[in-house]
Scaffold this active site. Sequence first.
Site, short mmCIF file in Angstrom:
data_model
loop_
_atom_site.label_atom_id
_atom_site.label_comp_id
_atom_site.label_asym_id
_atom_site.label_seq_id
_atom_site.Cartn_x
_atom_site.Cartn_y
_atom_site.Cartn_z
N GLY A 155 0.81 -1.21 0.00
CA GLY A 155 0.00 0.00 0.00
C GLY A 155 0.85 1.26 0.00
O GLY A 155 2.09 1.21 0.00
N ILE A 175 -3.21 -10.69 7.73
CA ILE A 175 -3.47 -10.44 9.16
C ILE A 175 -4.74 -11.14 9.64
O ILE A 175 -5.01 -11.16 10.85
CB ILE A 175 -3.52 -8.94 9.49
CG1 ILE A 175 -4.67 -8.23 8.76
CG2 ILE A 175 -2.19 -8.27 9.16
CD1 ILE A 175 -4.87 -6.78 9.18
N ASP A 183 -8.36 10.03 11.12
CA ASP A 183 -9.20 11.12 11.62
C ASP A 183 -10.68 10.79 11.49
O ASP A 183 -11.53 11.45 12.10
CB ASP A 183 -8.89 12.41 10.86
CG ASP A 183 -9.14 12.30 9.37
OD1 ASP A 183 -8.87 11.23 8.79
OD2 ASP A 183 -9.60 13.29 8.75
N TYR A 235 -16.26 2.72 8.01
CA TYR A 235 -14.81 2.77 8.01
C TYR A 235 -14.28 3.36 9.31
O TYR A 235 -13.42 2.77 9.98
CB TYR A 235 -14.31 3.59 6.82
CG TYR A 235 -12.85 3.94 6.88
CD1 TYR A 235 -11.87 2.95 6.78
CD2 TYR A 235 -12.43 5.26 7.06
CE1 TYR A 235 -10.53 3.27 6.85
CE2 TYR A 235 -11.09 5.59 7.12
CZ TYR A 235 -10.14 4.59 7.02
OH TYR A 235 -8.80 4.91 7.10
N LYS A 249 -12.17 1.28 12.24
CA LYS A 249 -10.82 1.70 12.60
C LYS A 249 -10.73 2.03 14.09
O LYS A 249 -9.72 1.73 14.74
CB LYS A 249 -10.39 2.92 11.76
CG LYS A 249 -10.11 2.60 10.30
CD LYS A 249 -8.93 1.66 10.11
CE LYS A 249 -7.61 2.35 10.39
NZ LYS A 249 -6.45 1.43 10.14
N TRP A 298 -5.85 12.38 5.39
CA TRP A 298 -5.67 12.86 4.01
C TRP A 298 -4.30 12.49 3.43
O TRP A 298 -3.57 13.32 2.90
CB TRP A 298 -5.85 14.38 3.97
CG TRP A 298 -7.19 14.91 4.40
CD1 TRP A 298 -8.11 14.30 5.21
CD2 TRP A 298 -7.75 16.18 4.07
NE1 TRP A 298 -9.21 15.11 5.40
CE2 TRP A 298 -9.01 16.28 4.71
CE3 TRP A 298 -7.31 17.26 3.29
CZ2 TRP A 298 -9.83 17.40 4.60
CZ3 TRP A 298 -8.12 18.37 3.19
CH2 TRP A 298 -9.37 18.44 3.83
#
Length: 287
Positions: free
Chosen positions: A11, A39, A104, A127, A131, A152
């Site tokens: 990634g 994972i 964030d 999402y 997280k 971002w």
Amino acid sequence: MSNTLVFGASGQLGQCLAHVAKQRNIPGLHFLPEDQANILNPAGLAALFAQHRPAYVINCAAYTAVDKAEDEVEIARKVNRDGVENLARLCSEYGTILIQISTDFVFAGTGNEPLTETDEAAPISVYGLTKLEGEQVIPPLTARYFTLRTSWLYSEFAGNFVKTMLKLGRERDELRIIWDQVGTPTYAIDLAGVILHLIETESQAFGLYHYSNEGVTSWYDFATAIFELSNTSVRTTPIRTAEYPTKATRPAFSVMDKTKAKTRLGVAIPHWRTSLQACLHRLADME
């Protein structure tokens, strides 16, 4: 340098870590291909830990398709929560330090003051929720962790907003860009540098941290800066979020306070425009 396993190596952040490690000649990092480092496979993970006995694990693996997650709740939760739990259990068993990357998007984004690590997390998307759940499974299993919330992300690697804007700016005469979502861009090369700083300094200041570049901007102003600094001529029109509906709701304000990272980890944080210019120069050199 301590033995370090990097999950999610293909990634954007994984590629940035490889780039910075090579640039700074940092040995001991193992960038694991996803087919060998799932994972969600506890047995496979146990074999990797037994083989490498890592001092550090950097988890860049995540389900990040924000809109798609609204329909794929189960797989998003498996990757963003269960996969983290699998790593945290093994880190506890082996005395390994876990470096987890978060977002964030754990915040609702309804305020207008920079968000600290002690502010309430209240995600408004699947999402963001998954997280946050990934953050929450770590402390009961191990105290030896760093969770870094960021925002971002962009770089010269993989797909991201900067590269998309550059492409669209060349192809179109006009772009309509959201101006009422405010946050801070983060150059993933800078974040990679901070992660490697934790390992190089053998920091024991474990816990939850916010890390983005300095400054505040909207997506519209971010795009305008990309075009300005890259000498791309395209008309831009600011629009409200309501004019560009998406499946998942985004935080309207997610500027994070980085005081804790600066004081406890001893990192210097560049302004987002400074880092953007560095990225654009590197992208130009790659063409």
